[in-house]
Design an enzyme around this catalytic site. Structure first.
Site, mmCIF file in Angstrom:
data_model
loop_
_atom_site.group_PDB
_atom_site.id
_atom_site.type_symbol
_atom_site.label_atom_id
_atom_site.label_comp_id
_atom_site.label_asym_id
_atom_site.label_seq_id
_atom_site.Cartn_x
_atom_site.Cartn_y
_atom_site.Cartn_z
ATOM 1 N N TYR A 104 67.019 42.955 37.426
ATOM 2 C CA TYR A 104 65.793 42.529 38.123
ATOM 3 C C TYR A 104 65.947 41.113 38.680
ATOM 4 O O TYR A 104 65.638 40.851 39.844
ATOM 5 C CB TYR A 104 64.630 42.600 37.130
ATOM 6 N N SER B 156 59.555 37.697 43.247
ATOM 7 C CA SER B 156 58.999 37.465 41.899
ATOM 8 C C SER B 156 59.347 36.033 41.523
ATOM 9 O O SER B 156 60.258 35.435 42.116
ATOM 10 C CB SER B 156 59.657 38.429 40.912
HETATM 11 P P1 NAD Z 1 53.752 49.200 40.022
HETATM 12 O O1 NAD Z 1 54.602 49.942 39.071
HETATM 13 O O2 NAD Z 1 52.274 49.141 39.825
HETATM 14 O O3 NAD Z 1 54.018 49.681 41.504
HETATM 15 C C1 NAD Z 1 55.302 49.958 41.972
HETATM 16 C C2 NAD Z 1 55.179 50.802 43.209
HETATM 17 O O4 NAD Z 1 56.501 51.115 43.658
HETATM 18 C C3 NAD Z 1 54.472 52.133 42.956
HETATM 19 O O5 NAD Z 1 53.712 52.488 44.090
HETATM 20 C C4 NAD Z 1 55.642 53.096 42.756
HETATM 21 O O6 NAD Z 1 55.313 54.448 43.056
HETATM 22 C C5 NAD Z 1 56.608 52.531 43.768
HETATM 23 N N1 NAD Z 1 57.990 52.935 43.534
HETATM 24 C C6 NAD Z 1 58.738 52.822 42.411
HETATM 25 N N2 NAD Z 1 59.951 53.359 42.629
HETATM 26 C C7 NAD Z 1 59.959 53.810 43.909
HETATM 27 C C8 NAD Z 1 60.927 54.461 44.712
HETATM 28 N N3 NAD Z 1 62.141 54.768 44.260
HETATM 29 N N4 NAD Z 1 60.571 54.797 45.970
HETATM 30 C C9 NAD Z 1 59.338 54.529 46.455
HETATM 31 N N5 NAD Z 1 58.383 53.889 45.738
HETATM 32 C C10 NAD Z 1 58.713 53.544 44.477
HETATM 33 O O7 NAD Z 1 54.386 47.733 40.023
HETATM 34 P P2 NAD Z 1 53.866 46.341 40.610
HETATM 35 O O8 NAD Z 1 53.759 45.426 39.459
HETATM 36 O O9 NAD Z 1 52.732 46.503 41.549
HETATM 37 O O10 NAD Z 1 55.179 45.892 41.409
HETATM 38 C C11 NAD Z 1 55.259 45.792 42.806
HETATM 39 C C12 NAD Z 1 56.300 44.751 43.170
HETATM 40 O O11 NAD Z 1 55.888 43.488 42.667
HETATM 41 C C13 NAD Z 1 57.680 45.030 42.579
HETATM 42 O O12 NAD Z 1 58.668 44.699 43.525
HETATM 43 C C14 NAD Z 1 57.734 44.077 41.395
HETATM 44 O O13 NAD Z 1 59.034 43.718 41.072
HETATM 45 C C15 NAD Z 1 56.942 42.909 41.951
HETATM 46 N N6 NAD Z 1 56.426 41.998 40.939
HETATM 47 C C16 NAD Z 1 55.552 42.432 39.981
HETATM 48 C C17 NAD Z 1 55.080 41.517 39.051
HETATM 49 C C18 NAD Z 1 54.104 41.905 37.984
HETATM 50 O O14 NAD Z 1 53.847 41.067 37.097
HETATM 51 N N7 NAD Z 1 53.540 43.081 37.996
HETATM 52 C C19 NAD Z 1 55.501 40.196 39.089
HETATM 53 C C20 NAD Z 1 56.384 39.794 40.076
HETATM 54 C C21 NAD Z 1 56.842 40.707 41.003
#
Ligand code: NAD
Length: 256
Positions: free
Chosen positions: A151, A138
């Protein structure tokens, strides 16, 4: 480009993980999906791209589940060639108010899970002398925001793990890199939009604008599709000597 390769993407039932899984599938990779919630829909979306797809519901906070998932992927497809460590959760609170069990969960799911999947994937990648490990970190792996201690600590840790994994494999065909998105409008971020809308009495649209305006000069969300194409680049022949980078795709967030 990725025919006969297998990609395992953690947390790929939703958001960025699903976007990356689809981008890799479009290049011909077979996919192992993981994550909570509806797995049928995402499996059908991947199968429609003409590749094989499997699903394992490992809880990424549990090392024994991760071991089971890696065995499952090897049994099903022979080997994991591309590992995308993407599963992640967020919790927002000041340090002194941060619930201890939330701290432990964020570190386990956002950081330790990447260590476990990586250590289990590496031997087969090394034996094949080809592998791609892509860690979804991130901008919070590079800079901080208030109220996101677990985080930010986890994501800085992921960037560190990325560099060490890259160095330890630098003379091999196995690379490791991190992707550092800014705001991406997934369920994880929509929760933060909803919280802002409720706290400030704003509409959904105005809360989104405020969120972007605080951090992201482009005033645009990065999309899972764009992040998927960056993952494809890391897997391409041109990406063979890209090692240990933390590549932000953030509308200028970290440039400020
Ligand atoms: P999201 O909530 O849409 O997806 C998260 C995924 O992780 C889902 O499939 C969920 O079921 C799974 N998950 C959560 N806990 C779990 C567990 N204990 N075991 C197995 N699966 C689990 O979120 P996202 O925004 O797509 O995030 C994905 C990654 O991207 C994360 O690592 C997040 O930190 C990172 N990220 C997101 C953003 C953003 O703005 N959305 C920005 C930077 C980084």
């Amino acid at each position: 480009m990725l025919a006969n390769k297998t990609a395992l993407v953690t947390g790929s039932t939703s958001g960025i993980g699903l976007g990356i899984a689809k981008a890799l599938a479009r290049q011909g990779a077979n996919i192992v999906l993981n994550g909570f919630g509806d797995a049928e829909g995402p499996q059908a979306e991947i199968a429609a791209l003409g590749v094989q797809v499997a699903y394992h519901g490992a809880d990424m906070s549990k090392p024994s589940d991760i071991e089971d998932m890696m065995k499952f992927a090897a049994d099903r497809f022979g080997r994991v060639d591309i590992l995308v460590n993407n599963a992640g959760i967020q919790h927002v609170a000041r340090v002194e108010d941060f619930p201890v069990e939330r701290w432990d969960a964020v570190i386990a799911i956002n950081l330790s899970s990447a260590f476990h999947a990586t250590r289990l994937a590496l031997p087969a990648m090394r034996a094949a002398n080809w592998g791609r490990i892509i860690n979804v970190a991130s901008v919070h792996g590079l800079v901080a925001s208030a109220e996101k201690s677990a985080y930010v600590a986890a994501k800085h840790g992921v960037v560190g793990l990325t560099k060490v994994t890259a160095l330890e494999n630098a003379t091999t065909g196995v690379t490791c890199n991190a992707i550092c998105p800014g705001w991406v409008l997934t369920p994880l971020v929509q929760k933060q939009v909803d919280a802002k809308a409720a706290a400030l009495g704003l509409s959904n649209e105005d809360a989104k604008k405020q969120l972007l305006g605080e951090k992201e000069p482009s005033m645009q969300f990065t999309t899972p599709e764009e992040l998927g194409e960056l993952a494809v680049f890391f897997c391409s022949p041109a990406g063979a000597n890209v090692r240990g980078v933390a590549w932000n795709m953030d509308g200028g967030w970290v440039a400020q």
